[in-house]
Design an enzyme around this catalytic site. Structure first.
Site, PDB file in Angstrom:
ATOM      1  N   ASP A   1      30.720  -4.085  33.005  1.00  0.00           N
ATOM      2  CA  ASP A   1      29.954  -5.139  33.660  1.00  0.00           C
ATOM      3  C   ASP A   1      30.594  -5.426  35.007  1.00  0.00           C
ATOM      4  O   ASP A   1      31.826  -5.398  35.140  1.00  0.00           O
ATOM      5  CB  ASP A   1      29.932  -6.412  32.801  1.00  0.00           C
TER       6      ASP A   1
ATOM      7  N   THR B   1      15.898  -6.223  34.532  1.00  0.00           N
ATOM      8  CA  THR B   1      14.843  -5.831  35.478  1.00  0.00           C
ATOM      9  C   THR B   1      13.882  -7.010  35.625  1.00  0.00           C
ATOM     10  O   THR B   1      12.833  -7.048  34.965  1.00  0.00           O
ATOM     11  CB  THR B   1      14.092  -4.575  34.986  1.00  0.00           C
TER      12      THR B   1
ATOM     13  N   CYS C   1      11.638 -11.304  29.055  1.00  0.00           N
ATOM     14  CA  CYS C   1      10.757 -10.221  28.583  1.00  0.00           C
ATOM     15  C   CYS C   1       9.286 -10.577  28.699  1.00  0.00           C
ATOM     16  O   CYS C   1       8.581 -10.057  29.555  1.00  0.00           O
ATOM     17  CB  CYS C   1      11.104  -9.866  27.136  1.00  0.00           C
TER      18      CYS C   1
ATOM     19  N   ARG D   1      17.124 -17.872  31.591  1.00  0.00           N
ATOM     20  CA  ARG D   1      16.374 -16.964  32.457  1.00  0.00           C
ATOM     21  C   ARG D   1      14.878 -17.233  32.402  1.00  0.00           C
ATOM     22  O   ARG D   1      14.285 -17.280  31.335  1.00  0.00           O
ATOM     23  CB  ARG D   1      16.655 -15.513  32.063  1.00  0.00           C
TER      24      ARG D   1
END
Length: 427
Positions: free
Chosen positions: A35, A85, A260, A329
């Site tokens: 990471d 992404t 997602c 997120r």
């Protein structure tokens, strides 16, 4: 690739997807977890996973070797990329982290190596974009000197049932031999088995539609929620009746965020538009779900009945994108808060799981970890954390003024008898 010596595997990106995968693989292989954040590496080494996906005992016991030194990746022959992404502010694919990972891997890539992508993308990205990116940095040729693979992640934050060691893993390779190799590796870590997709593009597409399908189902429920609200019906009462039919799908209304479901449909839409097709249903679903924060805020303000002459004081419960996880997120609670504040309300936000530093950095929202003093005009349960689901009657009266409003977005208290001095609003 015919060498029977167990491969050394690297996992690039140790977030919600990468860390559980790396820990699972480390039970069977030598694994390097990489990471770019040295603080993340330090926390993992000390047994602290801020995502809450891996227990402290498991982290301290694992043989996983974690590092932020990219040169250590040269020991690996198989690299698995699990970086995020997201989308841009214009809801277009943002693959900067993906290409940065390709550059990192490309510097250490060896002949005969395999690079597997788990990051959610649209069909063609692995072979048409990531492959050339790896070629540019490594000086090697994809399909000859190294090989590509794809295995879409299916991590559901906070889900202790559908974990990486229990789900079916879809795998695909640039060649049949690569696909078989990946099926063997992933097959060792999951009791759910593996499914070899027809191609890398088919595997990419499968991941894209999995989340788009769920997004559309929730969008339908959100739209009928708006309809039933105009008719004076609670959507929860309607859903409770509909759920008695054997093939009715049990989706619930609410805010649809996260990394997602709230993001991946835009990747599919981007791909469709690039192919010359204007996606109508996919984007319609996104418009409905993206607008739910504003819709809920507007309805709560209508029901508020705050004292005249002063700005209403509102307490929003929950900021994460879903219940019982610390993940902030793409939280759509942020949209709800923004509309409330634009209307002049004074909004206090509480969340027992989210990181206040992260909340301020991402959204500029000051987060309370302890319950503030009472007297609020309304309490808005935006995220049904366990800490809220078990509220006692006296908690409501302590937090709210007499005749205050309890706005129950997810219907977590719909079967509860509330104090008679308070009013109730729900979808």
């Amino acid at each position: 690739m015919k060498d029977e010596t167990p491969p050394v595997i690297s996992v690039i990106g140790l977030g919600y997807v990468g860390l559980p995968l790396a820990v699972a693989l480390a039970g069977h292989y030598e694994v390097i977890g990489f990471d770019i954040d040295p603080f993340r590496i330090g926390a993992i080494k000390s047994g602290n996973d801020r995502t809450g996906e891996i227990a402290r005992e498991a982290l301290l016991a694992t043989s996983l070797d974690v590092t932020s030194d990219a040169t250590q990746l040269a020991r690996a022959s198989i690299h698995i990329v699990t970086v995020p992404t997201p989308v841009t502010e214009r809801n277009e694919p943002d693959m900067r982290a993906l290409f940065a990972a390709c550059e990192t891997v490309g510097r250490v890539l060896r002949r005969g190596g395999i690079v597997v992508f788990e990051s959610t993308v649209y069909p063609g990205v692995t072979e048409e974009l990531c492959g050339p990116a790896l070629e540019r940095t490594s000086g090697l040729a994809a399909g000859r000197d190294f090989f590509l693979g794809y295995s879409p992640e299916r991590i559901n934050p906070g889900d202790r049932v559908h974990t990486v060691d229990r789900i079916t893993k879809v795998v695909a390779g640039q060649t049949a031999e690569v696909a078989a190799t990946l099926a063997g590796i992933y097959g060792r870590i999951t009791s759910g088995g593996t499914f070899v997709a027809a191609s890398i593009r088919a595997a990419e597409a499968a991941k894209a539609i999995e989340n788009a399908q769920r997004d559309l189902n929730i969008a339908f429920i959100n739209e009928v929620t708006m309809i039933f609200n105009r008719l004076g019906l609670s959507v929860h009462d309607v859903l409770e009746a509909s759920a008695t039919k054997w093939n009715f799908l049990p989706f619930k209304p609410g805010l649809v965020g996260g990394h997602c479901i709230g993001v991946d449909p835009y990747y599919l839409a981007h791909c469709a538009q690039a192919a010359g097709h204007e996606p109508e249903i996919i984007l319609a679903g996104r418009r409905i779900n993206d607008g739910m924060g504003a819709y809920i805020a507007t309805e709560v303000l209508k029901a508020l009945q705050a004292p005249a002459g002063s700005a209403p004081r509102l307490l929003v419960l929950g900021l994460t994108f879903k219940e019982d996880v610390p993940d902030l997120r793409n939280s759509k609670v942020v949209d709800l808060i923004a509309v409330l504040r634009e209307a002049g309300a004074v909004v206090t936000v509480h969340d027992p799981l989210a990181d206040p530093v992260e909340a301020m950095a991402l959204y500029g929202i000051a987060l309370e970890r302890e319950f503030p003093t009472g007297g609020f005009d309304a309490l808005i349960a935006a995220v049904p954390h366990a800490a809220y689901r078990d509220f006692a009657p006296e908690t409501f009266t302590r937090l709210l003024r007499p005749d205050g409003l309890i706005a129950d977005v997810k219907g977590i208290w719909r079967k509860r008898t509330l104090p008679p001095t308070l009013r109730r609003w729900q979808l």
